[in-house]
Design a protein around this motif. Structure first.
Motif, mmCIF file in Angstrom:
data_model
loop_
_atom_site.group_PDB
_atom_site.id
_atom_site.type_symbol
_atom_site.label_atom_id
_atom_site.label_comp_id
_atom_site.label_asym_id
_atom_site.label_seq_id
_atom_site.Cartn_x
_atom_site.Cartn_y
_atom_site.Cartn_z
ATOM 1 N N SER A 293 0.860 -1.184 0.000
ATOM 2 C CA SER A 293 0.000 0.000 0.000
ATOM 3 C C SER A 293 0.889 1.224 0.000
ATOM 4 O O SER A 293 2.008 1.199 0.540
ATOM 5 N N GLU A 294 0.390 2.304 -0.602
ATOM 6 C CA GLU A 294 1.161 3.548 -0.642
ATOM 7 C C GLU A 294 0.235 4.734 -0.784
ATOM 8 O O GLU A 294 -0.884 4.629 -1.294
ATOM 9 N N SER A 295 0.730 5.861 -0.322
ATOM 10 C CA SER A 295 0.022 7.135 -0.436
ATOM 11 C C SER A 295 1.050 8.195 -0.800
ATOM 12 O O SER A 295 2.229 7.901 -1.017
ATOM 13 N N LEU A 296 0.611 9.449 -0.843
ATOM 14 C CA LEU A 296 1.547 10.517 -1.181
ATOM 15 C C LEU A 296 2.530 10.801 -0.057
ATOM 16 O O LEU A 296 3.562 11.441 -0.281
ATOM 17 N N GLU A 297 2.231 10.332 1.151
ATOM 18 C CA GLU A 297 3.130 10.603 2.283
ATOM 19 C C GLU A 297 3.982 9.403 2.680
ATOM 20 O O GLU A 297 5.139 9.568 3.071
ATOM 21 N N THR B 75 7.242 12.280 -3.963
ATOM 22 C CA THR B 75 5.841 12.603 -4.260
ATOM 23 C C THR B 75 5.675 13.063 -5.699
ATOM 24 O O THR B 75 4.742 12.664 -6.402
#
Length: 301
Positions: A135-139, A209
Motif C-alpha cells: 500500500s502507498e500514499s503521497l506521504e 511525491t
C-alpha cells in the motif's frame, strides 16, 4: 533190602523232575511276556512318533499360512500405493517460499475424480528482484518481506541501499516496514531468513511525491498512445489487403465499375428528360402569350 534202596533213587528223580518242570513253566511265561512286551513298546513308540510328526506338520503348516497372510497384506498395501496417484498443484510464488496443493487423482472418497490431500511448502529461487509495495500514499509507503504463515517462523533483515556504499541495516526486524517519502528516492531490501539461511530476498524503490504523480499520470497517456497506434496499424493492414485484392482481381473490378457506370448513366438520362419536361412546363405559360401576340400581328398584316 535192595528193593527198598532202588525205589528211593527213583522217587528222588521224580521229585527233581517235577521241580524242574515247575521251574521251567514260570520261565517260559516270562519269556513269552518278554517277547510280547517289545512289540507293545514298539507300537507305543510308533504312536508317539506319529503324534510328534503330525504336530510337526501342523507347526510347519501354520508358518506357511502366516507367511501367505503377510504376503497378501503386503500385496494389498502395494496395490493401494500403486492405485493412489498424486500430483502437485502450482506454487503460489515464483521465488522465495510459498505453498502448493497436493492433489489425489485416484482413490478419492465419494468417487471424486480429484481431491486435495494436504497443503505443503514449496520454494523457488532466492532472488525475487524488485517488488511492489502492499500500500502507498503521497506521504508514506508500506513494504512487506517474502513470507508465509506463521509470520514469526522467519527472521527478517531490512537494509537501506545506497549507491557505491555498504547497505545500512535497519533496526526493524518485522515483516512489514512503513517508510515516509523524502525529497530523494530510496531503495530498500529485505532478506527472509530461516535457520540463519536466506530463503528469499526482495528489493523496493520508494519514489518522491513528484515522481509518484508523474508515474501515475503516465499510464493513461501510454494507454491512449497504444490504442491510437493499434487502430492505425489495423487500418493500414486493411488498406493493404484491399489494394492487394484489387490488383489480383483487376479485371473483375474493372467490369464491375463499367457496369455500375452504365447503370448510373441510364438512371441519369430519364432524370434529365424529366427535368427538361418540367422546365418546359414551367416556361410554357409565360411563352404562350408571346406566341399569341406574334400570331395576331402576322394575321393583321
Amino acid at each position: 533190602m535192595r528193593a527198598q534202596g532202588a525205589g528211593c533213587p527213583a522217587a528222588l528223580l521224580l521229585a527233581v523232575g517235577w521241580l524242574l518242570l515247575a521251574g521251567l513253566q514260570p520261565s517260559r511265561g516270562a519269556n513269552v511276556t518278554a517277547l510280547q512286551d517289545p512289540g507293545g513298546v514298539r507300537e507305543g513308540e510308533d504312536e508317539g512318533d506319529t503324534e510328534t510328526y503330525e504336530e510337526a506338520e501342523n507347526d510347519s503348516e501354520e508358518p506357511e499360512s502366516d507367511a501367505s497372510a503377510e504376503a497378501e497384506e503386503e500385496g494389498e498395501v502395494q496395490n493401494r500405493t500403486v492405485v493412489k496417484e498424486v500430483e502437485f498443484g502450482m506454487c503460489t510464488v515464483t521465488c522465495g517460499v510459498g505453498i502448493r496443493e497436493v492433489i489425489l487423482t485416484n482413490g478419492c472418497p465419494g468417487g471424486e475424480s480429484k481431491c486435495v490431500v494436504r497443503v505443503e511448502e514449496c520454494r523457488g529461487p532466492v532472488d525475487c528482484g524488485w517488488g511492489k509495495p502492499i500500500s502507498e500514499s503521497l506521504e508514506s509507503v508500506r513494504l512487506a518481506c517474502v513470507h508465509i504463515s506463521p509470520v514469526n517462523r522467519f527472521k527478517y533483515m531490512w537494509k537501506l541501499l545506497k549507491p557505491d556504499q555498504q547497505p545500512v541495516i535497519l533496526a526493524n526486524d518485522s515483516a512489514i516496514l512503513e517508510v515516509q517519502r523524502e525529497i530523494h528516492p530510496m531503495a530498500f531490501e529485505c532478506d527472509t531468513l530461516e535457520n540463519n539461511e536466506i530463503i528469499a530476498s526482495v528489493k523496493f524503490t520508494i519514489y518522491t511525491t513528484n515522481e509518484l504523480q508523474m508515474r501515475s499520470s503516465r499510464p493513461d497517456t501510454d494507454a491512449v498512445l497504444v490504442f491510437v497506434l493499434t487502430i492505425g496499424v489495423i487500418i493500414c493492414v486493411f488498406v493493404i489487403f484491399v489494394l492487394i485484392f484489387i490488383i489480383i482481381n483487376w479485371a473483375a473490378v474493372k467490369s464491375f465499375w463499367e457496369v455500375k457506370a452504365c447503370t448510373t448513366e441510364v438512371h441519369s438520362e430519364p432524370g434529365s428528360m424529366r427535368y427538361k419536361n418540367l422546365t418546359s412546363l414551367d416556361q410554357s405559360p409565360t411563352e404562350i402569350p408571346g406566341r399569341e401576340d406574334d400570331a395576331l400581328s402576322e394575321w393583321n398584316e
